[in-house]
Design an enzyme around this catalytic site. Structure first.
Site, PDB file in Angstrom:
ATOM      1  N   GLU A 156      -4.585   2.211  -4.424  1.00 51.98           N
ATOM      2  CA  GLU A 156      -3.130   2.290  -4.304  1.00 51.98           C
ATOM      3  C   GLU A 156      -2.527   1.009  -3.748  1.00 51.98           C
ATOM      4  OE1 GLU A 156      -4.746   4.126  -0.461  1.00 51.98           O
ATOM      5  OE2 GLU A 156      -5.356   3.840  -2.526  1.00 51.98           O
ATOM      6  N   ASP A 215       0.851  -1.183   0.000  1.00 54.43           N
ATOM      7  CA  ASP A 215       0.000   0.000   0.000  1.00 54.43           C
ATOM      8  C   ASP A 215       0.893   1.240   0.000  1.00 54.43           C
ATOM      9  OD1 ASP A 215      -2.948   1.058   0.638  1.00 54.43           O
ATOM     10  OD2 ASP A 215      -1.518   2.239   1.823  1.00 54.43           O
TER      11      ASP A 215
END
Length: 778
Positions: free
Chosen positions: A493, A450
């Protein structure tokens, strides 16, 4: 049999000449032998007459001595006998020169010396009226036996030579006869192999060609008329087969237009089929990039690495010329006089004598060009060029169709922004890799990444900047992994990495490498600014952190959450964080088990991380318990309860400090007390889980002894639950054969012997008896 001659006439003429030579040699040898033996036999007869002449001379001398004078004709007879004797001696001398036999020469010389030196002078000097005649006759008579022995020796040697000549003649005749028979056998073999067999092969080949077996060839073993006929037949069959194979190849390409979905496989098939169509030795397909206006990508087959590395498709070159020609035309290159495009130094180094370049074009677009290289001749036949032109058109259509199919498939499985595979690919790939890892007993790592503070980046620089960050990091990720690894955009993301055959240590190294690469990358935004970002990663590994795709992703997500909670820009392993959690809050085991029994494996794994020896121990205990259940014939519910108990029997160790469990020296009484509490602690946890409450007694009492000296209750015999007694044997065996700190593992035989020794005191004798019947106990 080419050494007999190159033609049938020469072969059989040579054979007949050899037969006649042998016959002539046999006849000559026979005649020579007969004449030679006849001459020696005549000499023997003459030697016998020499004996008679000796006795005749002796008789005549006695008669002359009796009358004291020679009879009227006596002297003439003596002179005649002496003349005959000398004549015969001369013939004997002549035979000596023919025989070249040292013994015979010595015998004849001795006889002549004795005759000329002793006998003949006495006869010539003998005078009957002389008073000394008696003494002279006595001397002559005394010499006769000795002289006869000389004659006998000459006869004996002649007889031996006749015997040897006769034996040699017989051997020679036998050899000639054998050679004659050999020539007869060779003649029969020649008739079979040179005439009959080639005719049969030709007939068989003709039948095969008539039946459609165009690859049938006749073995050419001679260079005679049949060899020439077979060679012509093979050339004919090759020509028919070559044309047929070209038609078949074109049909196969037509089928591939609708059946082949992989562009890589299609290109390989096009080159392979094109090579087969023409008999070329290599091929190359070059694609033209319309945006960049140059030849950019190419694939080859049959060419050396050196040739491929030095390929250059410059603007205005041969490929460019072929690309701009009318479809169906071609360009040839060789070193023949008048050739417009001569071979380069690179092609000469490759051993290429000629090549052809054809346009790959459909009715809608031009894709590139295709080359076919020959190393065996400096030309392409007209029918080869014709079929290649058709082939190139079919190949172009196949390539364009397959490209469209791949583009359609890629849109379904590829993230449009980053170009990485999407979530759909992740589900399929992760499932396949997990199945492969389970099938072959390999490890598998799943990394969940992430981007830290990505929302802040979007808020500060705009969503276009966020897209630029995702694109740039996608390229960074691709550079940091192996070809067998996979990186997928998971959503937003977040990215997932699948690392086949990678354990926890290796996956952490990869994750740290990715984290550092992200942290050091400067990303240029659309407005020209350069920024840096960081990322956090969570890791879950099969089999230690789960055995389903859902568990691996969920546990990687938990590890990622911990990494972000601990400050971001870091890597966390799920197994490590669960271990820490359970050590800080052991009762959390109850919560996890209440949530799902699928959490058994992570809990056991977290406990096993307290010492490497636990991993092997737990596996062996579970395996042995399952084998004992089979040997004892337990019911299915009892087998399941025993399996669960074998997995969870040591979870109470989670409360014992690592330094105690890893201590190599003897444990203190206080440390032993801690160890003994693990079965009670585990049972207390299990009693709080409704789904596992029934196995708590098994875990609690699996260290009881059959004789009553165990713990925690000191139960004796049947007072201990039956499955606890079974687990006790499995646990003791797993402990003995595992490597523990400060103690060497026992062999299977040693552990078995200790179990048998402990039967009735520490272990249930019936369970031990069942243990000795399972494969691992033998």
């Amino acid at each position: 049999m080419n050494w007999f001659g190159q033609t049938l006439t020469r072969k059989f003429t040579t054979l007949l000449a050899g037969f006649l030579v042998l016959q002539l040699f046999q006849l000559g040898a026979g005649i020579f032998g007969i004449l030679h033996v006849g001459e020696e036999s005549a000499t023997i007869n003459e030697a016998a007459r020499q004996r008679m002449r000796m006795y005749q001379l002796l008789s005549l001398t006695h008669e002359a001595l009796e009358f004291h004078s020679w009879p009227s004709e006596g002297r003439k007879i003596v002179d005649g006998v002496l003349a005959d004797y000398d004549a015969e001696s001369n013939r004997l001398d002549a035979l000596v020169g023919k025989l070249v036999n040292e013994k015979f020469l010595a015998a004849v010389t001795a006889e002549r010396t004795h005759w000329n030196g002793e006998m003949k002078p006495l006869l010539l000097a003998f005078d009957p009226p002389n008073p000394q005649a008696v003494a002279a006759l006595a001397r002559f008579e005394a010499q006769v036996p000795g002289h006869l022995r000389y004659l006998d020796e000459v006869v004996r040697l002649l007889e031996l030579d006749i015997a040897e000549d006769t034996r040699g003649l017989a051997i020679l005749q036998a050899v000639v006869l054998g050679l004659t028979l050999l020539l007869g056998v060779i003649g029969f073999a020649m008739a079979h192999y040179v005439v009959t067999l080639p005719l049969r092969r030709l007939a068989e080949g003709a039948r095969s060609i008539a039946d459609g077996a165009y690859d049938k060839r006749i073995v050419i073993s001679t260079h005679d008329e049949f060899g020439e006929l077979a060679n012509a037949f093979n050339r004919m069959a090759a020509a028919v087969g070559e044309k047929t194979s070209r038609i078949v190849a074109l049909n196969e390409i037509a089928v591939q237009l609708t059946s082949m979905q992989s562009l890589h496989m299609l290109l390989a098939a096009i080159m392979r089929q094109g090579i087969m169509l023409t008999g070329a030795q290599a091929a190359c397909i070059v694609f033209y990039d319309q945006e960049m206006k140059l030849f950019k990508d190419w694939v080859t087959q049959g060419l050396s690495d050196h040739f491929v590395e030095n390929l250059n498709f410059r603007p205005g070159g041969l490929a460019d010329e072929a690309f701009t020609t009318t479809a169906g035309t071609y360009i040839l290159s060789n070193d023949r006089p008048g050739t417009k495009h001569r071979l380069s130094r690179l092609t000469h180094e490759e051993g290429i004598q000629s090549f052809i370049c054809l346009l790959l074009a459909t009715h809608a677009s031009r894709l590139g060009v295709v080359y076919f290289y020959r190393k065996d001749r400096d030309f392409f036949l007209p029918d080869e060029i014709e079929i290649l032109s058709t082939f190139a058109h079919l190949a172009a259509g196949a390539i364009e169709s397959t490209r469209l199919q791949e583009q359609t498939r890629n849109l379904a499985v590829t993230d449009a922004l980053t170009g990485l595979p999407n979530r759909r690919t992740l589900d399929q790939s992760l499932t396949e890799e997990l199945r492969r890892a389970q099938r072959y007993g390999k490890s598998l790592a799943v990394l969940l990444l992430d981007i830290d503070h990505f929302k802040k980046t979007n808020d500060t620089y705009g969503h276009q900047a966020g897209d630029a960050v995702l694109k740039a990091l996608a390229q960074v990720f691709s550079r940091q992994i192996r070809d067998v690894d996979l990186v997928v955009r998971y959503g937003g993301e977040e990215f997932v990495f699948i690392l086949p055959e990678t354990d926890m240590v290796g996956s952490k190294l990869v994750a740290e490498r990715i984290r550092r690469a992200v942290a050091t990358e400067l990303i240029r935004l659309p407005e020209g600014q350069e920024i840096g970002v960081t990322a956090s990663l969570g890791i879950a590994c099969y089999p230690l952190c789960g055995d389903t795709t859902e568990m691996l992703l969920a546990h990687a997500d938990q590890a990622l959450y911990t990494a972000k909670q601990e400050g971001r820009n870091r890597v966390c392993l799920y197994r490590e964080i669960l271990k820490v959690l359970l050590e800080e809050k052991p009762a959390h085991i109850v919560e996890l088990l209440k949530q799902s029994l699928e959490n058994i494996q992570p809990i056991v794994t977290a406990m096993s991380s307290k010492g490497a020896f636990f991993q092997n121990h737990t596996r062996i205990v579970q395996q042995t318990a399952e084998q004992l259940a089979e040997s004892l014939g337990l019911s299915q519910p009892d087998r399941e309860n025993l399996r669960l108990a074998s997995q969870l029997h040591d979870v109470g160790m989670i409360v014992i400090p690592d330094e105690v469990l890893n201590k190599r020296g003897p444990l203190s009484p206080q440390e032993w007390d801690l160890i003994k509490q693990h079965s009670t602690t585990a049972a207390d946890y299990l009693e709080q889980v409704p789904a596992l409450r029934h196995i708590a007694p098994i875990v609690r009492h699996h260290h009881e002894r059959y004789g009553g000296a165990g713990y925690p209750g000191g139960l004796k015999g049947d007072q201990t639950p039956y499955l606890a007694r079974v687990l006790a044997v499995a646990d003791a065996y797993g402990t003995m054969v595992s490597q523990w700190p400060g103690r060497t593992a026992k062999t299977v035989e040693q552990a078995r012997a200790e179990l048998i020794t402990g039967a009735g005191t520490q272990f249930d004798p019936k369970v031990v008896a069942a243990f000795t019947n399972i494969p691992t106990a033998k």
